[in-house]
Design a protein around this motif. Structure first.
Motif, PDB file in Angstrom:
ATOM      1  N   PRO A 506       3.324  24.110   9.063  1.00  0.00           N
ATOM      2  CA  PRO A 506       4.742  23.740   8.979  1.00  0.00           C
ATOM      3  C   PRO A 506       4.996  22.274   8.690  1.00  0.00           C
ATOM      4  CG  PRO A 506       4.096  23.978  11.267  1.00  0.00           C
ATOM      5  CD  PRO A 506       2.913  24.384  10.449  1.00  0.00           C
ATOM      6  N   THR A 507       3.965  21.437   8.716  1.00  0.00           N
ATOM      7  CA  THR A 507       4.184  20.003   8.509  1.00  0.00           C
ATOM      8  C   THR A 507       3.703  19.519   7.159  1.00  0.00           C
ATOM      9  OG1 THR A 507       2.067  19.490   9.590  1.00  0.00           O
ATOM     10  CG2 THR A 507       4.029  19.566  10.985  1.00  0.00           C
ATOM     11  N   VAL A 508       3.362  20.444   6.261  1.00  0.00           N
ATOM     12  CA  VAL A 508       2.899  20.045   4.926  1.00  0.00           C
ATOM     13  C   VAL A 508       4.012  19.293   4.199  1.00  0.00           C
ATOM     14  CG1 VAL A 508       2.234  20.911   2.657  1.00  0.00           C
ATOM     15  CG2 VAL A 508       1.223  21.899   4.702  1.00  0.00           C
ATOM     16  N   GLY A 509       3.667  18.157   3.605  1.00  0.00           N
ATOM     17  CA  GLY A 509       4.630  17.399   2.815  1.00  0.00           C
ATOM     18  C   GLY A 509       5.443  16.396   3.600  1.00  0.00           C
ATOM     19  N   ILE A 513       4.530  10.004  10.441  1.00  0.00           N
ATOM     20  CA  ILE A 513       5.321   9.781  11.663  1.00  0.00           C
ATOM     21  C   ILE A 513       6.165  11.010  11.978  1.00  0.00           C
ATOM     22  CG2 ILE A 513       7.148   8.377  12.690  1.00  0.00           C
ATOM     23  CD1 ILE A 513       6.120   6.009  11.063  1.00  0.00           C
ATOM     24  N   THR A 514       6.849  11.533  10.935  1.00  0.00           N
ATOM     25  CA  THR A 514       7.659  12.746  11.133  1.00  0.00           C
ATOM     26  C   THR A 514       6.782  13.911  11.541  1.00  0.00           C
ATOM     27  OG1 THR A 514       9.248  11.981   9.473  1.00  0.00           O
ATOM     28  CG2 THR A 514       9.284  14.327  10.023  1.00  0.00           C
ATOM     29  N   GLU A 515       5.600  14.007  10.919  1.00  0.00           N
ATOM     30  CA  GLU A 515       4.686  15.102  11.225  1.00  0.00           C
ATOM     31  C   GLU A 515       4.266  15.071  12.688  1.00  0.00           C
ATOM     32  OE1 GLU A 515       0.431  16.930   9.633  1.00  0.00           O
ATOM     33  OE2 GLU A 515       0.993  14.863   9.133  1.00  0.00           O
ATOM     34  N   GLN A 516       3.863  13.890  13.176  1.00  0.00           N
ATOM     35  CA  GLN A 516       3.408  13.780  14.559  1.00  0.00           C
ATOM     36  C   GLN A 516       4.534  14.106  15.533  1.00  0.00           C
ATOM     37  OE1 GLN A 516       0.312  13.368  15.608  1.00  0.00           O
ATOM     38  NE2 GLN A 516       0.952  13.459  17.765  1.00  0.00           N
ATOM     39  N   ALA A 517       5.737  13.602  15.241  1.00  0.00           N
ATOM     40  CA  ALA A 517       6.880  13.867  16.117  1.00  0.00           C
ATOM     41  C   ALA A 517       7.213  15.354  16.135  1.00  0.00           C
ATOM     42  CB  ALA A 517       8.088  13.057  15.647  1.00  0.00           C
ATOM     43  N   LEU A 518       7.103  16.002  14.967  1.00  0.00           N
ATOM     44  CA  LEU A 518       7.436  17.425  14.879  1.00  0.00           C
ATOM     45  C   LEU A 518       6.402  18.268  15.627  1.00  0.00           C
ATOM     46  CD1 LEU A 518       9.623  19.174  13.605  1.00  0.00           C
ATOM     47  CD2 LEU A 518       8.181  19.440  11.591  1.00  0.00           C
TER      48      LEU A 518
END
Length: 585
Positions: A506-509, A513-518
């Motif tokens: 779900p975090t591709v692209g 920073i956004t990926e880690q938070a998500l």
């Protein structure tokens, strides 16, 4: 005439063949009216020939001309009348049949709509909708109806001639048989393969065009627009070349057909002259009648060649439609799972292409209730396939996936009660935020929706919007960032309240920073759920209870991420590689 291939296809057909019996009465009238149209055309020419000859031979009584005049008028009116009625009946029959075919096609596609593209490309779907249904329609209008009617007329003509001369009837049996049997078979041999190739090229054009249009921005941004046009033009050129060869062969065939009918007309003239000239009375008036009656037969028999060579394309269309129902049917279970749910993967094997080997090969795994599992593996290793199998969208060739002892394929649509999915690119619909959240649970109250938004960190954002939950989302949710779209999709899952959550990369692209938070939001928000998370790198995997690595369809590594980081050389290499890739990002 239909060839052997399409007859073999019809044996196991469940799409087209049933309409023969379902609408048999309408089918009978269509064939009867078609036969009467051709019979009236032949009779019109026959009576007209007699009338012309009789009128020129000084009739003794006006009745000798009046009766043929009446018959000429009758058959002249009957031919277009029967033809109009036949068109109404046959097209009504075909339109009812194709409308039900389309309905069945839509129902089959709708039942597996979300996952349809895993089996078919967009171009295949367009080919089914735009080509195959039309081919099936033509199967009746251009092949079955004309062929049966022509054979009926052929039998009628031979039997009719037999009353006058069995010798000449046998000659016509042979010559017209060439038109009815030999020439159509020749067309199948010469052009049948070309017509199949033409249809294959057209289907390929559908696939290429959809691929290229969907990815046209990549062609343009890479400055390869010329290559895009060239690829399309090459395919179109091949289609034109095949079409030109078919047309050249058809012109030769049509010339031979016309010559053959000329021979039939001359032989009929010779036979009629010998049969009727010199006989007492007015029998000589029948010469023109028999000769002129030959010409309408060409209209009945000439289309048979085109009809015959198209049968292979009809067969291909029928095969494609029947293949939609080739998936094994499973009777849904009425059992309700209660309490903690354990997933057992037992000796699981799945193969897309037998030549390429299994994507998953005798895989054995157990996911306990509440466990957080990260599934790693290279592209094509079978990670996403495993998720599809877990959802019951695919059925394994051998082995099983069970939830508390029940195969997941038996839950049908009820699987959504137990398993929720967050895809790589969650879709937001062009409706209100609340309606988008209701996809997870239609009965959710506004209070529950606000609570879900608060848990995913979007409550303040939505509350600041002028219309709050009633704010309209633009198409695909483009007003929201990638991370916000994922959080809204996560809020849906919260409202769905399924005990098992599948996260498909779900975090591709997203930026790091956004990926880690998500990822942190996923694990904190879904702390009471079983999480099976497919990911392509190690960012955030330390939050998982267990990491498994699938390679070439086999489980090659499994364990706690901290323990693997301390003791497993392969995992340590992956961490080093992933750290480098993370820094590059």
């Amino acid at each position: 005439m239909p060839n052997i291939k399409i007859l073999e296809v019809f044996k196991n057909d469940t799409w087209v063949k049933p309409f023969f019996t379902k609408y048999k009465t309408t089918l009978f009238w269509a064939l009867f009216l078609g036969f009467m149209t051709l019979f009236s055309a032949t009779a019109l020419m026959f009576v007209s020939g007699y009338l012309i000859s009789r009128s020129a031979s000084n009739p003794y009584n006006i009745l000798e001309v009046y009766v043929p005049v009446v018959l000429t008028r009758a058959f002249g009116i009957a031919r277009p009348s029967f033809n109009y009625a036949e068109r109404l009946v046959s097209h009504n029959w075909v339109l009812k049949m194709t409308s039900r075919l389309r309905l069945k096609l839509y129902e089959v596609m709708e039942s597996d709509a979300i996952f349809f593209k895993r089996h078919y490309r967009t171009g295949d779907i367009l080919g089914l909708l735009a080509e195959d249904i039309n081919y099936i329609q033509n199967l009746y209008l251009r092949t079955i109806f004309p062929t049966i009617i022509a054979w009926l007329l052929y039998a009628f003509v031979i039997i009719g001639l037999g009353f006058f001369s069995w010798t000449f009837a046998l000659v016509m049996l042979f010559l017209l048989g060439v038109e009815v049997v030999v020439v159509p078979y020749w067309s199948v041999v010469i052009n049948g393969a070309r017509r199949e190739r033409q249809k294959a090229i057209r289907n390929d054009l559908y696939n290429r065009l959809t691929d290229n249009i969907l990815g046209v921005s990549d062609w343009i941004f890479s400055r390869q627009g010329a290559e895009y046009v060239t690829l399309h033009e090459e395919t179109e050129k091949e289609w034109r070349q095949v079409n030109e060869k078919m047309n050249a062969e058809n012109r030769k065939r049509d010339f031979i057909v016309q010559v053959l009918f000329g021979v039939i007309a001359v032989l009929t003239l010779i036979w009629a002259s010998q049969r009727f000239v010199g006989v007492e009375g007015d029998d000589a008036n029948w010469i023109a009648a028999f000769v002129l009656a030959v010409f309408p037969l060409a209209d009945a028999f000439t289309p048979l060649s085109d009809a015959a060579e198209e049968t292979n394309t009809y067969g291909d269309s029928i095969v494609r439609l029947n293949s939609l129902e080739s998936k094994p049917q499973v009777t849904p279970t009425d059992q309700v799972l209660e309490g903690p749910i354990t997933i057992d993967i037992k000796d699981l094997t799945y193969t897309y292409d037998a030549a390429a080997g299994p994507v998953l090969d005798h895989l054995n795994l157990t996911f306990k209730a509440g466990e957080k599992i990260a599934v790693l593996g290279r592209s094509g290793s079978g990670k996403s396939t495993l998720l599809n199998l877990l959802r019951g969208d695919l059925s394994p060739q051998s082995g099983a996936i069970e939830m508390n002892g029940i195969p997941v394929t038996q839950f049908g649509d009820d699987i959504a009660k137990y398993i929720g999915v967050l895809q790589q690119t969650p879709y937001l619909f062009h409706t209100s935020i609340l309606n988008n959240l209701h996809i997870g649970n239609q009965d959710a109250t506004e209070e529950e929706a606000w609570d879900a938004l608060e848990r995913v960190g979007l409550k303040d954002l939505v509350a600041a919007l002028p219309e709050g939950l009633e704010t309209m989302i633009d198409e695909a949710g483009l007003r929201f960032s990638g991370g916000e779209r994922h959080r809204l999709a996560l809020a849906r899952l919260i409202l769905q309240d399924a005990p098992i959550i599948l996260l498909d990369e779900p975090t591709v692209g997203l930026d790091p920073i956004t990926e880690q938070a998500l990822i942190q939001t996923f694990f904190s928000t879904l702390s009471d759920k079983t999480i099976i998370w497919v990911t392509h790198h190690l960012q955030g995997v330390q939050m998982a209870d267990r990491v498994i690595f699938i390679e070439d369809g086999h489980l090659t590594m499994s364990g706690n991420p901290e323990a693997l980081a301390a003791t497993n050389d392969h995992y340590q290499k992956l961490m080093t590689i992933d750290a480098g890739a993370f820094l590059d990002r």
